[in-house]
Design a protein around this motif. Structure first.
Motif, PDB file in Angstrom:
ATOM      1  N   GLY A  15      48.033  34.066  51.208  1.00 20.25           N
ATOM      2  CA  GLY A  15      48.555  35.419  51.010  1.00 20.25           C
ATOM      3  C   GLY A  15      49.185  36.056  52.227  1.00 20.25           C
ATOM      4  N   SER A  16      49.224  35.345  53.356  1.00 19.22           N
ATOM      5  CA  SER A  16      49.774  35.954  54.562  1.00 19.22           C
ATOM      6  C   SER A  16      51.288  35.839  54.648  1.00 19.22           C
ATOM      7  CB  SER A  16      49.148  35.301  55.806  1.00 19.22           C
ATOM      8  OG  SER A  16      49.499  33.927  55.885  1.00 19.22           O
ATOM      9  N   ARG A  17      51.897  35.049  53.759  1.00 15.71           N
ATOM     10  CA  ARG A  17      53.340  34.824  53.872  1.00 15.71           C
ATOM     11  C   ARG A  17      53.909  34.350  52.534  1.00 15.71           C
ATOM     12  NH1 ARG A  17      54.057  29.347  53.977  1.00 15.71           N
ATOM     13  NH2 ARG A  17      52.243  28.086  54.515  1.00 15.71           N
ATOM     14  N   ILE A  19      55.483  33.208  49.067  1.00 22.11           N
ATOM     15  CA  ILE A  19      55.219  33.559  47.677  1.00 22.11           C
ATOM     16  C   ILE A  19      53.859  34.215  47.535  1.00 22.11           C
ATOM     17  CG2 ILE A  19      54.744  32.552  45.404  1.00 22.11           C
ATOM     18  CD1 ILE A  19      57.058  30.625  45.907  1.00 22.11           C
ATOM     19  N   GLY A  20      52.875  33.766  48.297  1.00 21.64           N
ATOM     20  CA  GLY A  20      51.554  34.385  48.218  1.00 21.64           C
ATOM     21  C   GLY A  20      51.592  35.863  48.550  1.00 21.64           C
ATOM     22  N   LYS A  21      52.289  36.201  49.630  1.00 22.65           N
ATOM     23  CA  LYS A  21      52.391  37.620  50.006  1.00 22.65           C
ATOM     24  C   LYS A  21      53.150  38.413  48.958  1.00 22.65           C
ATOM     25  CE  LYS A  21      54.844  38.924  53.635  1.00 22.65           C
ATOM     26  NZ  LYS A  21      55.243  39.144  55.040  1.00 22.65           N
ATOM     27  N   ALA A  22      54.198  37.817  48.384  1.00 24.34           N
ATOM     28  CA  ALA A  22      54.947  38.504  47.329  1.00 24.34           C
ATOM     29  C   ALA A  22      54.068  38.769  46.114  1.00 24.34           C
ATOM     30  CB  ALA A  22      56.166  37.670  46.936  1.00 24.34           C
ATOM     31  N   CYS A  23      53.202  37.820  45.778  1.00 21.49           N
ATOM     32  CA  CYS A  23      52.265  38.028  44.662  1.00 21.49           C
ATOM     33  C   CYS A  23      51.297  39.150  44.975  1.00 21.49           C
ATOM     34  CB  CYS A  23      51.502  36.738  44.381  1.00 21.49           C
ATOM     35  SG  CYS A  23      52.515  35.386  43.728  1.00 21.49           S
ATOM     36  N   ALA A  24      50.799  39.177  46.204  1.00 19.74           N
ATOM     37  CA  ALA A  24      49.879  40.246  46.604  1.00 19.74           C
ATOM     38  C   ALA A  24      50.541  41.606  46.489  1.00 19.74           C
ATOM     39  CB  ALA A  24      49.402  40.005  48.038  1.00 19.74           C
ATOM     40  N   ARG A  25      51.802  41.697  46.912  1.00 23.19           N
ATOM     41  CA  ARG A  25      52.520  42.970  46.834  1.00 23.19           C
ATOM     42  C   ARG A  25      52.660  43.437  45.384  1.00 23.19           C
ATOM     43  NH1 ARG A  25      56.391  41.763  49.863  1.00 23.19           N
ATOM     44  NH2 ARG A  25      55.961  43.087  51.662  1.00 23.19           N
ATOM     45  N   ALA A  26      52.987  42.510  44.499  1.00 22.23           N
ATOM     46  CA  ALA A  26      53.155  42.871  43.087  1.00 22.23           C
ATOM     47  C   ALA A  26      51.829  43.281  42.460  1.00 22.23           C
ATOM     48  CB  ALA A  26      53.762  41.691  42.326  1.00 22.23           C
ATOM     49  N   LEU A  27      50.757  42.604  42.812  1.00 17.87           N
ATOM     50  CA  LEU A  27      49.432  42.960  42.282  1.00 17.87           C
ATOM     51  C   LEU A  27      49.007  44.342  42.763  1.00 17.87           C
ATOM     52  CD1 LEU A  27      47.808  39.468  42.798  1.00 17.87           C
ATOM     53  CD2 LEU A  27      47.982  40.621  40.590  1.00 17.87           C
ATOM     54  N   ALA A  32      45.827  46.849  41.534  1.00 18.56           N
ATOM     55  CA  ALA A  32      44.728  45.953  41.879  1.00 18.56           C
ATOM     56  C   ALA A  32      44.370  46.092  43.356  1.00 18.56           C
ATOM     57  CB  ALA A  32      45.102  44.512  41.574  1.00 18.56           C
ATOM     58  N   SER A  33      43.116  45.829  43.668  1.00 12.49           N
ATOM     59  CA  SER A  33      42.704  45.613  45.051  1.00 12.49           C
ATOM     60  C   SER A  33      42.902  44.132  45.351  1.00 12.49           C
ATOM     61  CB  SER A  33      41.234  45.988  45.248  1.00 12.49           C
ATOM     62  OG  SER A  33      41.020  47.354  44.953  1.00 12.49           O
ATOM     63  N   VAL A  34      43.313  43.810  46.576  1.00  9.11           N
ATOM     64  CA  VAL A  34      43.712  42.442  46.879  1.00  9.11           C
ATOM     65  C   VAL A  34      43.041  41.945  48.148  1.00  9.11           C
ATOM     66  CG1 VAL A  34      45.654  40.934  47.480  1.00  9.11           C
ATOM     67  CG2 VAL A  34      45.941  42.686  45.719  1.00  9.11           C
ATOM     68  N   ALA A  35      42.528  40.726  48.085  1.00 11.42           N
ATOM     69  CA  ALA A  35      42.039  40.014  49.254  1.00 11.42           C
ATOM     70  C   ALA A  35      43.029  38.910  49.581  1.00 11.42           C
ATOM     71  CB  ALA A  35      40.655  39.422  48.989  1.00 11.42           C
ATOM     72  N   LEU A  36      43.475  38.876  50.824  1.00 11.29           N
ATOM     73  CA  LEU A  36      44.383  37.839  51.297  1.00 11.29           C
ATOM     74  C   LEU A  36      43.579  36.787  52.048  1.00 11.29           C
ATOM     75  CD1 LEU A  36      47.174  40.093  52.880  1.00 11.29           C
ATOM     76  CD2 LEU A  36      47.080  39.228  50.539  1.00 11.29           C
ATOM     77  N   ASN A  87      46.262  31.055  43.483  1.00 14.95           N
ATOM     78  CA  ASN A  87      46.242  29.967  44.458  1.00 14.95           C
ATOM     79  C   ASN A  87      47.659  29.676  44.922  1.00 14.95           C
ATOM     80  OD1 ASN A  87      43.537  28.981  44.925  1.00 14.95           O
ATOM     81  ND2 ASN A  87      43.491  28.374  42.769  1.00 14.95           N
ATOM     82  N   ALA A  88      47.929  29.957  46.191  1.00 14.94           N
ATOM     83  CA  ALA A  88      49.268  29.707  46.745  1.00 14.94           C
ATOM     84  C   ALA A  88      49.195  29.098  48.139  1.00 14.94           C
ATOM     85  CB  ALA A  88      50.071  31.006  46.783  1.00 14.94           C
ATOM     86  N   ALA A  89      48.025  28.617  48.534  1.00 14.40           N
ATOM     87  CA  ALA A  89      47.836  28.093  49.891  1.00 14.40           C
ATOM     88  C   ALA A  89      48.313  26.653  49.981  1.00 14.40           C
ATOM     89  CB  ALA A  89      46.366  28.186  50.295  1.00 14.40           C
ATOM     90  N   ALA A  90      49.547  26.470  50.454  1.00 13.96           N
ATOM     91  CA  ALA A  90      50.104  25.129  50.608  1.00 13.96           C
ATOM     92  C   ALA A  90      51.323  25.203  51.513  1.00 13.96           C
ATOM     93  CB  ALA A  90      50.497  24.549  49.260  1.00 13.96           C
TER      94      ALA A  90
END
Length: 250
Positions: A15-17, A19-27, A32-36, A87-90
Motif C-alpha cells: 500500500g505504500s506505492r 496500485i496498492g496506494k491507489a486502492c487505499a485512496r479509493a477505499l 473506510a479506515s485503511v491499514a497500509l 493484496n497488492a504486495a509484489a
C-alpha cells in the motif's frame, strides 16, 4: 452509488506505492479506515501523509508468516475489526533483470516471486480470515496481472496464475462465511511509482481504449469488489487492461 464501505476496515498490502496506494485512496474516499502494509517504513509514512484520513501503517514482509500474523493482529488491535483485504504486495514483472525465455528464466527469481506474490497473498488471507469471519464476512481482492493470460514471461505467468488458483480455492472454501474472494488482472498501468519506457508506453496504449489505464481506475474497480455490493462476484477474475484487442475471454 454508496457501495457500503463507510466504517469498514481495509488492509492493503503493497500500500505504500503504485496500485496498492491507489486502492487505499479509493477505499478511504468511500469512508473506510485503511491499514497500509509494506516493507519500507519511510515509504509507508510518506504514503500515509499523502493520503490523509484514518490510516495506519504497518511494516511487514509478506514472505514471513510471523510478520504477517503480527501485522494483521496490529490492524485489528488498532481498529477493532477487519472487513477487507487487498493484496497488492509484489514487484512489477518489468523489474526482472533476468531473461524471460526457457534459457534465461532464473529459478531463484521464480521462487522468490511466487513466495512474495502468491504465497504472500495466501499468508495474508490466512491471517485475516478469522477476523473477517468475526466481522460477519468480508472481501479479499487479489491484484494479479495480465501475464496470467499471455506468454512471454514464465515467471510472470506462473506467479499470476498461482494467484488465481489460490483465490478460487479460497472463494470456494469461504463463500458460506460471506467472504468473497476475487482477482483483478491489470495490464500495463500508469502509477506514480513506475517509469514507462517508450516500448511500455506504446504497449499500454495498444488496447481497445487506445490509452493507458491509470492506477486510480484500478482502485475504483477494487473498491467496488471490496464492497458488500460485489458479493455475487465470488471467485471472479476481472481483466482491467482497457481491453486486449483480438482476445475473447470465456
Amino acid at each position: 452509488m454508496d457501495v457500503g464501505l463507510d466504517g469498514q476496515v481495509a488492509l492493503v498490502t503493497g500500500g505504500s506505492r503504485g496500485i496498492g496506494k491507489a486502492c487505499a485512496r479509493a477505499l478511504l474516499a468511500e469512508g473506510a479506515s485503511v491499514a497500509l502494509l509494506a516493507r519500507d517504513a519511510e515509504a509507508l509514512a510518506a504514503a500515509a501523509a499523502e493520503l490523509g484520513g484514518d490510516v495506519l501503517t504497518v511494516v511487514a514482509d509478506t514472505t514471513d508468516a510471523a510478520q504477517v500474523d503480527a501485522a494483521v493482529a496490529e490492524v485489528v488491535a488498532r481498529f477493532g475489526r477487519l472487513d477487507v483485504v487487498v493484496n497488492a504486495a509484489a514487484q512489477p514483472a518489468s523489474n526482472s533483470t533476468k531473461g524471460t525465455g526457457v534459457a534465461g528464466t532464473d529459478e531463484a527469481e521464480v521462487i522468490e516471486q511466487v513466495d512474495t506474490k502468491a504465497l504472500g497473498y495466501l499468508r495474508v488471507a490466512r491471517a485475516a480470515v478469522p477476523h473477517l469471519r468475526a466481522a460477519g464476512g468480508g472481501r479479499i481482492v487479489n491484484i494479479s496481472g495480465m501475464n496470467a493470460r499471455a506468454t512471454g514471461s514464465i515467471m510472470g505467468s506462473v506467479r499470476n496464475i498461482a494467484v488465481v488458483a489460490i483465490a478460487k480455492n479460497l472463494a470456494d472454501e469461504l463463500g458460506r462465511d460471506n467472504i468473497a474472494v476475487t482477482v483483478v488482472h491489470p495490464g500495463l498501468t500508469r502509477t506514480d511509482s513506475r517509469e514507462f519506457t517508450p516500448a511500455m508506453q506504446a504497449g499500454s496504449e495498444a488496447n481497445a481504449l487506445g490509452r493507458t489505464v491509470d492506477a486510480s481506475e484500478i482502485g475504483d474497480i477494487v473498491t467496488f469488489l471490496a464492497s458488500p455490493r460485489a458479493v455475487a462476484l465470488n471467485g471472479a477474475v476481472l481483466t482491467a487492461d482497457g481491453g486486449r484487442v483480438g482476445s475473447i475471454w470465456t
